[in-house]
Design a protein around this motif. Structure first.
Motif, PDB file in Angstrom:
ATOM      1  N   SER A  75       0.792  -1.250  -0.021  1.00 33.53           N
ATOM      2  CA  SER A  75      -0.195  -0.124  -0.210  1.00 33.53           C
ATOM      3  C   SER A  75       0.826   1.098   0.016  1.00 33.53           C
ATOM      4  O   SER A  75       0.646   2.564  -0.784  1.00 33.53           O
ATOM      5  CB  SER A  75      -0.955   0.021   1.135  1.00 33.53           C
ATOM      6  OG  SER A  75      -1.775  -1.008   1.257  1.00 33.53           O
ATOM      7  N   THR A  76       1.939   1.032   0.948  1.00 35.41           N
ATOM      8  CA  THR A  76       2.873   2.324   0.891  1.00 35.41           C
ATOM      9  C   THR A  76       3.433   2.627  -0.361  1.00 35.41           C
ATOM     10  O   THR A  76       3.450   3.704  -1.069  1.00 35.41           O
ATOM     11  CB  THR A  76       4.157   2.207   1.864  1.00 35.41           C
ATOM     12  OG1 THR A  76       3.504   1.828   3.132  1.00 35.41           O
ATOM     13  CG2 THR A  76       4.943   3.183   1.919  1.00 35.41           C
ATOM     14  N   SER A  77       3.987   1.811  -1.234  1.00 36.28           N
ATOM     15  CA  SER A  77       4.536   1.743  -2.486  1.00 36.28           C
ATOM     16  C   SER A  77       3.690   2.438  -3.615  1.00 36.28           C
ATOM     17  O   SER A  77       3.806   3.214  -4.238  1.00 36.28           O
ATOM     18  CB  SER A  77       5.063   0.406  -3.040  1.00 36.28           C
ATOM     19  OG  SER A  77       5.416   0.751  -4.536  1.00 36.28           O
ATOM     20  N   VAL A  78       2.027   1.903  -3.445  1.00 39.71           N
ATOM     21  CA  VAL A  78       1.248   2.318  -4.351  1.00 39.71           C
ATOM     22  C   VAL A  78       1.006   3.865  -4.081  1.00 39.71           C
ATOM     23  O   VAL A  78       0.958   4.606  -5.099  1.00 39.71           O
ATOM     24  CB  VAL A  78      -0.098   1.286  -4.293  1.00 39.71           C
ATOM     25  CG1 VAL A  78      -1.100   2.183  -5.085  1.00 39.71           C
ATOM     26  CG2 VAL A  78       0.256   0.168  -4.925  1.00 39.71           C
ATOM     27  N   ILE A  79       0.646   4.247  -2.738  1.00 34.24           N
ATOM     28  CA  ILE A  79       0.327   5.486  -2.500  1.00 34.24           C
ATOM     29  C   ILE A  79       1.516   6.457  -2.910  1.00 34.24           C
ATOM     30  O   ILE A  79       1.095   7.767  -3.682  1.00 34.24           O
ATOM     31  CB  ILE A  79       0.192   5.611  -0.916  1.00 34.24           C
ATOM     32  CG1 ILE A  79      -0.935   5.042  -0.521  1.00 34.24           C
ATOM     33  CG2 ILE A  79      -0.044   7.219  -0.537  1.00 34.24           C
ATOM     34  CD1 ILE A  79      -1.402   4.731   0.893  1.00 34.24           C
ATOM     35  N   LEU A  80       2.747   6.136  -2.742  1.00 37.54           N
ATOM     36  CA  LEU A  80       3.906   6.958  -3.241  1.00 37.54           C
ATOM     37  C   LEU A  80       3.994   7.101  -4.742  1.00 37.54           C
ATOM     38  O   LEU A  80       4.350   8.398  -5.193  1.00 37.54           O
ATOM     39  CB  LEU A  80       5.260   6.539  -2.627  1.00 37.54           C
ATOM     40  CG  LEU A  80       5.610   6.523  -1.104  1.00 37.54           C
ATOM     41  CD1 LEU A  80       6.753   5.675  -0.655  1.00 37.54           C
ATOM     42  CD2 LEU A  80       5.476   7.656  -0.529  1.00 37.54           C
ATOM     43  N   LYS A  81       3.718   6.020  -5.295  1.00 32.52           N
ATOM     44  CA  LYS A  81       3.606   5.929  -6.898  1.00 32.52           C
ATOM     45  C   LYS A  81       2.574   7.113  -7.328  1.00 32.52           C
ATOM     46  O   LYS A  81       2.666   8.091  -8.209  1.00 32.52           O
ATOM     47  CB  LYS A  81       3.536   4.919  -7.372  1.00 32.52           C
ATOM     48  CG  LYS A  81       4.906   4.032  -7.173  1.00 32.52           C
ATOM     49  CD  LYS A  81       4.565   2.819  -7.892  1.00 32.52           C
ATOM     50  CE  LYS A  81       6.025   1.912  -7.532  1.00 32.52           C
ATOM     51  NZ  LYS A  81       5.899   0.496  -8.429  1.00 32.52           N
TER      52      LYS A  81
END
Length: 377
Positions: A75-81
Motif C-alpha cells: 500500500s505504501t509503495s502504491v500511494i507513493l507512486k
C-alpha cells in the motif's frame, strides 16, 4: 497500456481524438472562430465543452489498464507512486505557467512573471488532482457500490455547497458562487484565472470535486469494455447507460444548469453520457466492423499513445515560439496574420492556424511513436 492486456485500438483512437480536438480549440489563430469551437459563455453546451471532460474520461479509461500494475505491491509503495505522478503533473504545470509568463518584447527586452501573480490551478493541476483522488479511491476502496455512493456524494454535495454557501440571489453566478468565494479565500485573486476579465477560475478548488466523477466513470467504462469484450451486448449496454446519463443530465439541467465553466453535476452526467456513446460507436466501427479505410485510425492513435506528453508539448511549443519576433509580431502572430488570415480572413483562417498547430503536435507525437517512446507520468 500493458502489452499483455487485450488491446482495444478504439480506446487509443478515443484518447487521440480528444487530444487532437483539444489542441485545435485551445490554439485558434484569432479571436474570431466558429461557434462550435468556442466554449459556452456560461450556461449551455458546445462541442468544445466536451473536450476537457473527455480527456478525464479517457484518463480513467486508461487507468482501467494501468492500475493492474499495482497488484501485489504494498500500500505504501502504491500511494507513493500515485502521489509522485500527481506531483510531477503539478510541477510540469507550474513550469509551463512560468514559461508562459516570460515575454520577449519587440525591442529585445525580456520580462518574467513572478510567483505573486502565478496561477496555481488550471487544466494540468485539475488532471493531477483528479488522478490522485480517483486512483486512491479505485485502489483502496474495493467495493464498487461504495465508489458509486462516493461519486453521488460528490455530485449532490457540490450542488448543495453551491446552494448553501453561494449568494442566495445567484448561487450559480460567476462571481457569486461558493467556488469563487473559496478560491479567493484560499488561493487569492492574483493566483486565479483572469481570462474572463475578472478573478474567476474554471478549474477552481470546489469544482474539482465533481470532475473526479468523470475519471471514475471512465475507469468503469474501460473495465466494462475489457470484461465484456468486443460484443453486441457490451455495446448495447454501454449505449443504454450513455443515453440514460444524457437523459438524467437534461432533467437535472432544469434545476442545476449545465455549465462547463462551473463544472456542474448535470454537466458531468451529460459529458459522461456522450463519451459512453462515442466509445461504443468507436468500438463498433473500429473493432467489430474493422472499418479502417487508408488506416485512418493511425492518425489518432499517434495522439492516443502519448496524450499527456503531446498536450504538454503543445503548451511548451506555443510559449517558446512566442519569444521569436519577426518585425513587430511574434512568430505565431505573424503566421496567423500574414499567412492564414491572408488565405481566408476570419474564422476559417483561425481554424487553419489551429489545424497547423495541431499537425505540429502530431509530428512530435509521430516522432515519439516511431522511436517507441511512450512517456508515462
Amino acid at each position: 497500456m500493458d502489452q499483455n492486456d487485450k488491446r482495444f485500438t478504439s480506446l487509443d483512437v478515443f484518447r487521440g481524438m480528444t487530444i487532437c480536438f483539444m489542441i485545435i480549440v485551445n490554439n485558434p489563430g484569432s479571436d474570431i472562430s466558429f461557434a462550435p469551437l468556442d466554449h459556452a459563455k456560461w450556461f449551455g453546451f458546445t462541442p468544445t465543452d466536451l473536450v476537457f471532460p473527455s480527456f478525464l474520461f479517457a484518463m480513467g479509461n486508461a487507468m482501467s489498464f494501468s492500475m493492474k500494475k499495482f497488484i501485489g505491491q504494498s500500500s505504501t509503495s502504491v500511494i507513493l507512486k500515485i502521489i509522485k505522478r500527481s506531483a510531477l503533473i503539478f510541477l510540469v504545470a507550474w513550469c509551463l505557467e512560468w514559461l508562459g509568463s516570460i515575454q520577449h518584447a519587440v525591442n529585445g527586452s525580456w520580462s518574467i512573471g513572478t510567483f505573486s501573480h502565478m496561477r496555481i490551478l488550471g487544466v494540468l493541476p485539475r488532471i493531477a488532482l483528479c488522478y490522485l483522488f480517483a486512483a486512491l479511491m479505485i485502489q483502496f476502496i474495493h467495493s464498487t457500490r461504495a465508489i458509486i455512493i462516493i461519486s453521488l456524494v460528490l455530485l449532490f454535495g457540490y450542488w448543495a455547497l453551491l446552494l448553501i454557501y453561494g449568494d442566495p440571489a445567484s448561487p450559480f453566478g460567476m462571481l457569486t458562487n461558493a467556488g469563487t468565494y473559496l478560491d479567493k479565500l484560499v488561493l487569492g485573486e492574483p493566483h486565479m484565472y483572469h481570462g474572463e476579465g475578472v478573478a474567476f477560475d474554471p478549474e477552481g478548488i470546489l469544482s474539482t470535486l465533481p470532475s473526479i466523477v468523470n475519471v471514475i466513470c471512465g475507469y468503469y467504462a474501460g473495465k466494462f469494455i475489457q470484461e465484456k469484450g468486443k460484443t453486441y451486448e457490451m455495446i448495447s449496454k454501454l449505449l443504454l447507460f450513455g443515453f440514460l446519463f444524457i437523459f438524467l443530465a437534461l432533467c437535472w439541467n432544469m434545476s442545476f444548469p449545465i455549465s462547463k465553466k462551473l463544472w456542474t453535476s448535470s454537466f458531468v452526467l451529460l459529458t459522461v453520457g456522450i463519451d459512453m456513446v462515442l466509445i461504443s460507436t468507436l468500438v463498433y466501427v473500429v473493432e467489430m466492423k474493422a472499418w479502417n479505410p487508408a488506416n485512418w485510425t493511425s492518425f489518432f492513435t499517434t495522439f492516443g499513445k502519448n496524450p499527456l506528453a503531446i498536450y504538454i508539448f503543445g503548451d511548451f511549443f506555443g510559449a517558446v515560439v512566442g519569444w521569436i519576433y519577426i518585425g513587430n509580431m511574434n512568430f505565431n502572430e505573424m503566421l496567423s496574420v500574414k499567412v492564414f488570415q491572408f488565405i481566408s480572413a476570419g474564422a476559417i483562417g483561425s481554424l487553419l492556424f489551429a489545424i497547423y498547430y495541431m499537425l505540429v503536435c502530431w509530428v512530435f507525437g509521430k516522432i515519439l511513436d516511431k522511436n517507441k517512446i511512450y512517456i508515462r507520468v
